[in-house]
Design a protein around this motif. Structure first.
Motif, mmCIF file in Angstrom:
data_model
loop_
_atom_site.group_PDB
_atom_site.id
_atom_site.type_symbol
_atom_site.label_atom_id
_atom_site.label_comp_id
_atom_site.label_asym_id
_atom_site.label_seq_id
_atom_site.Cartn_x
_atom_site.Cartn_y
_atom_site.Cartn_z
ATOM 1 N N LEU A 151 -1.981 -13.682 2.640
ATOM 2 C CA LEU A 151 -1.602 -14.071 1.355
ATOM 3 C C LEU A 151 -0.509 -15.367 1.477
ATOM 4 O O LEU A 151 0.527 -14.819 2.191
ATOM 5 C CB LEU A 151 -0.678 -12.787 0.840
ATOM 6 C CG LEU A 151 -1.738 -11.677 0.502
ATOM 7 C CD1 LEU A 151 -1.143 -10.406 -0.129
ATOM 8 C CD2 LEU A 151 -2.921 -12.095 -0.368
ATOM 9 N N LEU A 153 -6.377 -18.428 -0.044
ATOM 10 C CA LEU A 153 -6.024 -18.617 -1.303
ATOM 11 C C LEU A 153 -4.884 -19.489 -1.674
ATOM 12 O O LEU A 153 -4.360 -20.305 -0.672
ATOM 13 C CB LEU A 153 -5.395 -17.235 -1.755
ATOM 14 C CG LEU A 153 -6.659 -15.984 -1.743
ATOM 15 C CD1 LEU A 153 -5.986 -14.610 -2.010
ATOM 16 C CD2 LEU A 153 -7.789 -16.250 -2.614
ATOM 17 N N VAL A 159 0.421 -16.301 -4.421
ATOM 18 C CA VAL A 159 0.415 -14.595 -4.791
ATOM 19 C C VAL A 159 1.009 -14.344 -6.253
ATOM 20 O O VAL A 159 1.957 -13.653 -6.316
ATOM 21 C CB VAL A 159 1.306 -13.915 -3.522
ATOM 22 C CG1 VAL A 159 0.608 -13.975 -2.280
ATOM 23 C CG2 VAL A 159 2.713 -14.457 -3.473
ATOM 24 N N GLN A 173 -3.205 -14.458 -10.481
ATOM 25 C CA GLN A 173 -4.364 -14.561 -9.799
ATOM 26 C C GLN A 173 -5.075 -13.152 -9.300
ATOM 27 O O GLN A 173 -5.664 -13.181 -8.181
ATOM 28 C CB GLN A 173 -3.907 -15.319 -8.381
ATOM 29 C CG GLN A 173 -3.438 -16.645 -8.863
ATOM 30 C CD GLN A 173 -2.776 -17.525 -7.526
ATOM 31 O OE1 GLN A 173 -2.181 -16.761 -6.777
ATOM 32 N NE2 GLN A 173 -3.135 -18.895 -7.503
ATOM 33 N N LEU A 194 -8.008 -12.757 -6.477
ATOM 34 C CA LEU A 194 -7.582 -11.859 -5.209
ATOM 35 C C LEU A 194 -8.391 -10.833 -5.081
ATOM 36 O O LEU A 194 -8.996 -10.279 -3.908
ATOM 37 C CB LEU A 194 -6.264 -11.467 -5.171
ATOM 38 C CG LEU A 194 -5.520 -10.902 -4.029
ATOM 39 C CD1 LEU A 194 -5.759 -11.768 -2.773
ATOM 40 C CD2 LEU A 194 -3.920 -10.514 -4.115
ATOM 41 N N GLU A 240 -11.855 -11.681 -4.036
ATOM 42 C CA GLU A 240 -11.938 -12.165 -2.504
ATOM 43 C C GLU A 240 -11.818 -10.984 -1.427
ATOM 44 O O GLU A 240 -12.583 -11.062 -0.546
ATOM 45 C CB GLU A 240 -10.609 -12.874 -2.123
ATOM 46 C CG GLU A 240 -10.896 -14.447 -2.620
ATOM 47 C CD GLU A 240 -12.080 -15.526 -1.907
ATOM 48 O OE1 GLU A 240 -12.350 -14.769 -0.973
ATOM 49 O OE2 GLU A 240 -12.118 -16.630 -2.344
#
Length: 402
Positions: free
Chosen positions: A308, A326, A329, A333, A337, A340
């Motif tokens: 992250l 990415l 955080v 998102q 996330l 992913e």
């Protein structure tokens, strides 16, 4: 730490200082210290290794390779300066120490070493963010006077370039990539109340601050709670928070408090060595991490890991290992996330060989830092390059075997 080198049979009287964020504040920094000490001991087994620590008693207790420990924070400076003056080499770092509010403090001691004629070596340091004028000035003026500057990632090199550092800078990799795991036993698992009959997902959190200035605490706590719950349901797993600093425990509780099923989460509460935390990774099935060294430990263990990226150093490591990279955080998102994480789990069997290859490449770069430091030691104590007695004769792949 396993050393696989043929050390010099010639006794060396060198005194080598190590200056960094040492003293038990952060497990990642302690892992770095262990690896740097091991490197120096391999090259000069008879040298006197002097650690400048923020908590001398912790360093004396937990770093047996250190011959001397000098407190340098909140103490009279004369003993510190006297210790600097007696060195043959001062090693700065490694780790992320050149950032706002901290860089000027470390470099004040590096400058003092220069004034006393002591060579200095930046050992795979990290840089940034650097926006405060005093820190930028310190970096711009002191680093060009260092004997050699090695940084751990490309992001750090770019930061130094932007600040105006006018000198050659070598990019290698984080020293902790050479850490050796220690057993994390079944008894230790029981003491932590961790189940051994279900999947375990490791998670690391961190505090906002100068090194992570863009973190919104409530925002990322809620985001990670979403991720933890998704993984617990998707993989029929428990989530284990791995604190690397004391403050991480509070933030782990912050994430747990936002989960609808907090009973599926655990926090490691006992104190462990860096090697034991690396050993703990063998009990996990996946890692989602903000702390760089949790991400590094997961990669060393061959786990699927989702970094992250709250800062450039985490983004850089994700890029170099081929992990999903990415862009932040933020809570908005969450959908990206979760997608992913899901894809990482499904695709990892096909990615694992690539991860192993990339990690080995990074370990070779970490060994290069050690070898470069060895060449400098050769020049300091007069060993002729190519002489079988010297560090220059050590092959890069023989310095440290993880």
């Amino acid at each position: 730490m396993t050393i696989n080198q043929h050390p010099s049979p010639v006794s060396s009287p060198l005194r080598i200082g190590l200056l960094g964020s040492y003293g038990g504040c952060n497990i990642g920094d302690e892992a770095i210290l262990m690896c740097v000490l091991s490197c120096l001991r391999a090259h000069r087994p008879h040298a006197r290794l002097v650690v400048f620590s923020r908590h001398a008693e912790h360093t004396r207790t937990h770093q047996p390779e250190a011959d001397e420990v000098v407190d340098w924070e909140g103490v009279p400076q004369k003993p510190v300066l006297d210790a600097l003056a007696g060195l043959d080499l001062l090693v700065l770092g490694g780790g992320g120490i050149l950032y706002d509010g901290e860089a000027r403090r470390y470099l004040r001691l590096v400058k003092a070493a220069h004034e006393r004629g002591v060579p200095t070596f930046a050992y795979a340091v990290g840089a940034g963010p650097l926006r405060e004028a005093d820190d930028r000035e310190a970096v711009r003026t002191v680093l060009p006077q260092m004997t050699e500057v090695v940084v751990r990632d490309e992001e750090s090199r770019l930061v130094l370039e932007e600040v105006g550092v006018d000198r050659e800078v070598t990019v290698t990799a984080d020293p902790a990539l050479l850490l050796t795991p220690e057993p994390f036993t079944e008894q230790m698992m029981r003491q932590e109340g961790l189940p051994t009959d279900t999947r375990l997902i490791g998670m690391s959190v961190r505090e906002p601050g100068r090194a992570a200035e863009k973190l919104d605490e409530d925002d990322y706590h809620a985001l990670l709670a979403d991720v933890a719950e998704f993984l617990a349901r998707r993989l029929d797993a428990h989530v284990v928070f791995v604190p690397m600093e004391r403050q991480d425990v509070r933030h782990a509780h912050g994430v747990l408090s936002r989960m609808s099923a907090p009973d599926l989460g655990r926090i490691l509460h006992n104190s462990y060595s860096p090697g034991e935390i690396l050993g703990f990774m063998s009990h996990l099935d996946m890692v989602v991490g903000m702390r760089l060294h949790v991400v590094i430990f997961a990669a060393l263990t061959g786990l699927p890991v989702l970094p992250l990226p709250y800062s450039g150093k985490v983004f850089d490591f994700a890029r170099r290992t081929g992990a999903p990279a990415l862009v932040g955080v933020a809570r908005e998102q969450a959908g990206l996330l979760l997608a992913e994480v899901d894809r990482l789990w499904d695709e990892f069997p096909r990615r694992q060989e690539d991860l192993t290859t990339r990690v080995r490449g990074l370990q070779a770069l970490a060994r290069e830092t050690c070898a470069r430091c060895g060449f400098l030691l050769d020049s300091i104590d007069g060993v002729v390059p190519g002489d079988e007695r010297g560090a220059a004769a050590v092959h890069l792949h023989d310095v440290v075997t993880p």
